[in-house]
Design an enzyme around this catalytic site. Structure first.
Site, PDB file in Angstrom:
ATOM      1  N   GLY A   9      -9.655  -4.942  10.373  1.00  0.00           N
ATOM      2  CA  GLY A   9      -8.597  -4.069  10.858  1.00  0.00           C
ATOM      3  C   GLY A   9      -8.344  -4.282  12.339  1.00  0.00           C
ATOM      4  N   ARG A  10      -8.891  -3.387  13.154  1.00  0.00           N
ATOM      5  CA  ARG A  10      -8.559  -3.371  14.580  1.00  0.00           C
ATOM      6  C   ARG A  10      -8.855  -4.678  15.308  1.00  0.00           C
ATOM      7  NH1 ARG A  10     -12.004   1.828  15.674  1.00  0.00           N
ATOM      8  NH2 ARG A  10     -13.170   0.713  14.066  1.00  0.00           N
ATOM      9  N   GLY A  37     -14.944  -2.005   8.349  1.00  0.00           N
ATOM     10  CA  GLY A  37     -15.393  -1.145   9.438  1.00  0.00           C
ATOM     11  C   GLY A  37     -16.195  -1.882  10.485  1.00  0.00           C
ATOM     12  N   CYS A  68      -6.745   7.464   4.569  1.00  0.00           N
ATOM     13  CA  CYS A  68      -6.147   7.712   5.891  1.00  0.00           C
ATOM     14  C   CYS A  68      -6.573   9.086   6.410  1.00  0.00           C
ATOM     15  CB  CYS A  68      -4.627   7.637   5.830  1.00  0.00           C
ATOM     16  SG  CYS A  68      -3.889   8.005   7.431  1.00  0.00           S
ATOM     17  N   GLN A  96       0.837  -1.210   0.000  1.00  0.00           N
ATOM     18  CA  GLN A  96       0.000   0.000   0.000  1.00  0.00           C
ATOM     19  C   GLN A  96       0.867   1.253   0.000  1.00  0.00           C
ATOM     20  OE1 GLN A  96      -2.395   1.727   3.355  1.00  0.00           O
ATOM     21  NE2 GLN A  96      -4.118   1.021   2.119  1.00  0.00           N
TER      22      GLN A  96
HETATM   23  C1  LIG Z   1      -3.359   1.678  14.212  1.00  0.00           C
HETATM   24  C2  LIG Z   1      -4.048   1.738  12.879  1.00  0.00           C
HETATM   25  C3  LIG Z   1      -3.287   1.870  11.743  1.00  0.00           C
HETATM   26  C4  LIG Z   1      -3.898   1.906  10.478  1.00  0.00           C
HETATM   27  N1  LIG Z   1      -3.119   1.999   9.379  1.00  0.00           N
HETATM   28  C5  LIG Z   1      -3.711   1.907   8.144  1.00  0.00           C
HETATM   29  C6  LIG Z   1      -2.918   1.871   6.973  1.00  0.00           C
HETATM   30  O1  LIG Z   1      -1.689   1.946   7.016  1.00  0.00           O
HETATM   31  N2  LIG Z   1      -3.569   1.742   5.782  1.00  0.00           N
HETATM   32  C7  LIG Z   1      -4.940   1.646   5.696  1.00  0.00           C
HETATM   33  O2  LIG Z   1      -5.474   1.492   4.610  1.00  0.00           O
HETATM   34  N3  LIG Z   1      -5.692   1.705   6.788  1.00  0.00           N
HETATM   35  C8  LIG Z   1      -5.121   1.817   8.003  1.00  0.00           C
HETATM   36  N4  LIG Z   1      -5.908   1.837   9.116  1.00  0.00           N
HETATM   37  C9  LIG Z   1      -7.377   1.770   8.975  1.00  0.00           C
HETATM   38  C10 LIG Z   1      -7.861   0.323   8.969  1.00  0.00           C
HETATM   39  O3  LIG Z   1      -7.330  -0.358   7.835  1.00  0.00           O
HETATM   40  C11 LIG Z   1      -9.385   0.237   8.886  1.00  0.00           C
HETATM   41  O4  LIG Z   1      -9.835   0.865   7.708  1.00  0.00           O
HETATM   42  C12 LIG Z   1     -10.086   0.901  10.051  1.00  0.00           C
HETATM   43  O5  LIG Z   1      -9.446   0.601  11.263  1.00  0.00           O
HETATM   44  C13 LIG Z   1     -11.556   0.446  10.124  1.00  0.00           C
HETATM   45  O6  LIG Z   1     -11.654  -0.950  10.135  1.00  0.00           O
HETATM   46  P1  LIG Z   1     -11.806  -1.784  11.498  1.00  0.00           P
HETATM   47  O7  LIG Z   1     -13.059  -1.304  12.170  1.00  0.00           O
HETATM   48  O8  LIG Z   1     -11.880  -3.218  11.065  1.00  0.00           O
HETATM   49  O9  LIG Z   1     -10.613  -1.476  12.329  1.00  0.00           O
HETATM   50  C14 LIG Z   1      -5.318   1.825  10.380  1.00  0.00           C
HETATM   51  C15 LIG Z   1      -6.072   1.715  11.530  1.00  0.00           C
HETATM   52  C16 LIG Z   1      -5.465   1.664  12.776  1.00  0.00           C
HETATM   53  C17 LIG Z   1      -6.328   1.538  14.000  1.00  0.00           C
END
Ligand SMILES: Cc1cc2nc3c(=O)[nH]c(=O)nc-3n(C[C@H](O)[C@H](O)[C@H](O)COP(=O)(O)O)c2cc1C
Length: 306
Positions: A210-211, A187, A84, A54
């Site tokens: 993600g998280r 999300g 982001c 990415q």
């Molecule tokens: C610590 C952290 C770092 C992240 N870094 C990136 C990243 O480098 N690239 C990206 O596309 N999204 C990044 N995200 C966003 C996640 O990919 C994701 O879109 C977002 O957390 C929502 O999804 P979730 O509810 O499953 O966490 C990051 C999120 C967190 C919490």
């Protein structure tokens, strides 16, 4: 995810069944400057395939060069970060800032598609703010640049990580008859039950986690078991959690040195030991530990008493 999905952690996610992995986001300018941090982020193991690198940036020429450098690392595809929300990224006009300048977002994406022979995908959000939730139209325009898939986080930039992800528009993108490329939803997928509900309700081609995977990579195994066999797995035993944590720590130490590994591991402890009684005081000690040996000692002590 930055400082989370490095190669050591991705390989653990892979062992739990992750179908597609993506590197942490890599700054295009950093790649061009040959910055050490950006170069490390480009590395991955063969077992991580299929993997995407990415990249993010605001300058079309830099993104062109970054795509060519990323291609040389040999990934299966290149992903562009168009979502982001972090201030230091947005003030430069990169990441989610491009949702505020759709013509530039489209030209930049088209340029990356032209710059590489690899498939290009994008990751974005619903829009800039409540009054500009334009992802349905934007997704069509992105598709027209030649991208091969789109991942959508169901929040606007203004929401950052607050509130609840809204999957309605992700579903609209997926069900738009103009859309031919795979649409991945992202999300707030924190359990296998939510994963199945989102997949069925919105018909997306894939789910991006993600998280929920931070300190909890087995969620991927749980989601797959529930989606494919309708089985709700029990959480892993303490022994399995400890084995994963130790593997994670030692791989991270070998990968980026003990100091960085210790600092970055702090994000993971609450997840690895979630719902286990009396963990709090051990967590405090883990947060203060200064070496891999010390961390392993604390974990050993915790397991003896459980
Ligand atoms: C610590 C952290 C770092 C992240 N870094 C990136 C990243 O480098 N690239 C990206 O596309 N999204 C990044 N995200 C966003 C996640 O990919 C994701 O879109 C977002 O957390 C929502 O999804 P979730 O509810 O499953 O966490 C990051 C999120 C967190 C919490």
């Amino acid at each position: 995810m930055e400082d989370v999905t490095d190669s050591p952690f991705r390989s653990i996610c892979k062992s739990f069944g992750a179908d597609i992995l993506i590197t942490e986001f890599i700054c295009s300018e950093g790649l061009i400057r040959d910055a050490a941090k950006s170069k490390v982020k480009l590395t991955f193991g063969e077992e991580e395939r299929p993997i995407g690198v990415q990249i993010f940036g605001h300058d079309i020429n830099s993104m062109h060069k970054a795509a060519m450098i990323a291609e040389q690392a040999g990934p299966d595809f290149i992903d562009i970060n168009l979502g982001c929300p972090v201030k230091k990224v947005v003030v430069k006009g990169a990441g989610a800032a491009l949702l505020n300048d759709v013509p530039k977002m489209i030209s930049l994406t088209a340029e990356v598609v032209r710059s590489t022979s690899l498939p290009v995908t994008v990751k974005t959000r619903l829009g800039w703010d409540e009054s500009s939730r334009n992802i349905v139209k934007v997704a069509e325009m992105l598709q027209d640049t030649g991208i091969q898939a789109i991942s959508i986080h169901g929040r606007t930039r203004s929401q950052l990580y607050g509130g609840k992800a809204d999957w309605t528009l992700i579903g609209e993108v997926k069900n738009n008859p103009r859309m031919k490329i795979p649409v991945f939803g992202n999300g707030d997928i924190f359990t296998a039950l939510i994963a199945k509900q989102m997949k069925e309700q919105y018909g997306v081609d894939g789910l991006m986690i993600g998280r929920a995977a931070i300190g909890n990579p087995w969620i991927i195994r749980e989601i797959k078991a529930y989606l494919t066999e309708d089985i709700l797995l029990m959480p892993p035993s303490l022994q399995e959690r400890v084995d994963i944590l130790k593997k994670h720590l030692s791989r991270k130490t070998a990968y980026k040195g003990e100091r960085s590994a210790i600092l970055e591991m702090r994000k993971f402890y609450s997840g690895y030991f979630k719902d286990l009684p009396d963990f709090k005081k051990y967590r405090m000690r883990l947060m203060m530990a200064q070496s891999e040996v010390e961390i392993n000692e604390i974990i050993k002590e915790f397991t003896i008493y459980h």
